[in-house]
Design an enzyme around this catalytic site. Structure first.
Site, PDB file in Angstrom:
ATOM      1  CE  LYS A 119      -3.679  -2.592   0.300  1.00 30.26           C
ATOM      2  NZ  LYS A 119      -3.399  -3.822  -0.396  1.00 30.26           N
ATOM      3  CG  HIS A 239     -12.349  -0.762   8.934  1.00 27.07           C
ATOM      4  ND1 HIS A 239     -12.384   0.588   8.671  1.00 27.07           N
ATOM      5  CD2 HIS A 239     -12.011  -0.875  10.248  1.00 27.07           C
ATOM      6  CE1 HIS A 239     -12.065   1.262   9.770  1.00 27.07           C
ATOM      7  NE2 HIS A 239     -11.844   0.395  10.743  1.00 27.07           N
ATOM      8  NE  ARG A 300      -8.467  -9.160  -3.615  1.00 28.99           N
ATOM      9  CZ  ARG A 300      -9.643  -8.693  -3.209  1.00 28.99           C
ATOM     10  NH1 ARG A 300     -10.725  -8.935  -3.929  1.00 28.99           N
ATOM     11  NH2 ARG A 300      -9.763  -7.988  -2.104  1.00 28.99           N
TER      12      ARG A 300
END
Length: 531
Positions: A119, A239, A300
């Site tokens: 990230k 989340h 993906r």
């Protein structure tokens, strides 16, 4: 590895996504090979494939065994591997070993997985190409650095710790000025290490009351990139997404254009190939206009790809397989100017096996599906691996089914009603599910008016649970009133049993009801009646 024509596909996954991939591959004329572990001995996914291979090992671990999966793929003569989502889908080592063994990895190149699997690297790429990111630290941080960054924020501002190599809400902790940073850091680090094999964390400013908007993109070996419009994934619990919508119903045209442009820019910058999703946060600033920030790229297939398929009419899994076989976006008729705007709305509801307590906390549920009747009909799609009699496996994620509702109407409420009605018709017994909780979200005024944000479910959990109970009480079979079966008892092993019963009925009323059988509703072959 160069382009190949895929003849035999290994599906390196399980559950509903394996079933979905198998169907897409068979429609393209490909042979399919599935894998399964001992924990999945009762799963339907491997029974749908042309060939199935039992992996060594217990629980979920075999699905993470890179070398074993590559070995069985080669031994079975597969020339391509589809990783689905989760497990090894973002593992660059797995992708590289598949390619080295002569099997095409259905997904981006290992180099793209390395960039977007980190990230911090993805943030840097976004900054280099003018895509906005939240203020943060562009390297894995220590506890001391996290404390320093938190101290640099203005009064009332918060921060968020995230796993560098993760996603799905794992390895995430929110921090404010009063937080025990050391404890939060240790917890996030341990969770990240357990989930992703790497405990590195990064930190950025946390913005409350934001929407989570993502853009579906695809690229090919020629460098062409197209987007397939956007999805709103703001309905989340801790989340993790539970409802997804395509397209985003309450997004301004200006913000939509900016998000789409930013997503395509990042795809081109990375020479991205195959399917991917670029994720953003969208907030309303003090001037009451929308601003957005890049979060990450998921390199993906997404769980929520279904809603994009419904509003575009494009089979995204087949698109993946065709690109992996060497097709270009041009040859597939998927150049940007050829992709029509999204038509109508689609909503996906994730049906999980779980018990939701009064305070909104969740406990995973397991058992045998004594009844499993998923909804169907016009504009309703259910992707699942469940069936009546299936004994669920506790080793895996709690997702049981995805109920997708679609309407070509521009009236968002029409799609909402379709999905809520479908969920009300979904009859599941033997395990607890979140069906009523999902319905409580769909009928909530804040959802219908677009006032949902990523923290809404967590803040309103107790009220939503209460509303869910009211909905359950108003739905007969969900409160257990129609659990009995009605109709004739027939021999399920006799192919002429139904005909014989019909002949008996024509001779006289000699059939018996469930009441006559002293309530024995579960006799072999008895016919379930909704009446």
């Amino acid at each position: 590895m160069g382009d190949i024509e895929v003849q035999k596909l290994l599906i390196a996954n399980r559950g509903e996504i394996a079933v979905r991939i198998i169907r897409a591959a068979k429609e393209l004329g490909m042979q399919t090979c599935s894998i399964y572990s001992e924990a999945d001995i009762n799963s339907i996914h491997w029974q749908r494939a042309d060939e199935a291979l039992l992996l060594e090992g217990q629980g979920a671990l075999p699905y993470l065994d890179v070398d074993q999966i590559v070995q069985v793929g080669v031994q079975s003569g597969c020339d391509a591997v589809h990783p689905g989502y989760g497990f090894l889908s973002e593992n660059s080592e797995f992708a590289a070993k598949c390619e080295a063994a002569g099997m095409k990895f259905v997904g981006p190149a290992p180099s793209s997985l390395d960039v977007f699997g980190d990230k911090v690297l993805a943030r840097k790429l976004a900054v280099q190409h003018g895509v906005p990111v939240l203020p943060g630290v562009d390297h894995p941080v220590t506890t001391a650095e996290a404390i320093e960054f938190l101290g640099s924020l203005d009064d009332g501002q918060s921060a968020i710790l995230k796993a560098v190599h993760g996603g799905g809400g794992r390895g995430v902790r929110m921090l404010d000025k009063d937080s025990d940073v050391e404890q939060a850091f240790r917890g996030a680090q341990a969770e990240a290490a357990a989930s992703f094999g790497n405990g590195d964390l990064y930190i950025e400013r946390y913005i409350p009351n934001v929407r989570h908007i993502e853009v579906q993109v695809a690229g090919d070996s020629t460098g062409s990139i197209s987007h397939f419009w956007e999805r709103d994934c703001s309905v989340q619990r801790r989340h993790q997404k539970i409802l997804e919508i395509a397209p985003a119903p309450f997004l301004s045209a200006t913000s939509r254009d900016a998000l789409l442009d930013a997503a395509v820019t990042l795809g081109r910058a990375a020479s991205y190939e195959n399917l991917g999703t670029v994720e953003f946060l969208v907030s309303t600033n003090r001037e009451n206009s929308e601003e957005f920030f890049f979060i990450e790229v998921n390199p993906r297939l997404q769980v929520e790809h279904t809603v994009t398929e419904e509003v575009t009419g494009i089979d995204l899994v087949q698109t993946q397989l065709q690109i992996a076989s060497g097709a270009s976006l041009d040859s597939l008729g998927l150049r940007q100017e050829q992709i029509v705007p999204a038509r109508g709305y689609a909503i996906q509801a994730r049906v999980n096996m779980e018990k939701i307590n009064e305070d909104g906390s969740v406990i995973p549920s397991a058992g045998t599906l004594s009844v499993f009747n998923p909804p169907s009909g016009r504009g309703v799609r259910t992707d699942t691996f469940g069936y009546s009699g299936y004994q669920t496996a506790t080793s895996f994620d709690s997702l049981l089914a995805k109920v997708i509702g679609y309407s070509s109407s521009e009236d968002f409420d029409a799609t909402v009603k379709r999905v809520e009605t479908a969920l009300a018709e979904f009859d599941v017994k033997g395990v607890d599910t979140n069906i009523s909780f999902l319905r409580s979200l769909l009928v909530h005024p804040s959802f219908l008016s677009g006032e949902i944000h990523t923290r809404f479910v967590d803040l309103e959990a107790a009220k939503l649970v209460q509303l869910a109970q009211e909905l359950t009480d108003s739905t007969p079979f969900q409160r257990g009133e129609l659990s009995e079966q009605a109709g004739a008892s027939i021999d399920s092993d006799d192919p002429l049993a139904v005909l014989e019963y019909g002949m008996q009925a024509s001779r006289g009323p000699n059939t018996s009801s469930s009441e006559d059988r002293n309530g024995q509703a579960d006799l072999p072959g008895s016919v379930k009646s909704p009446l």
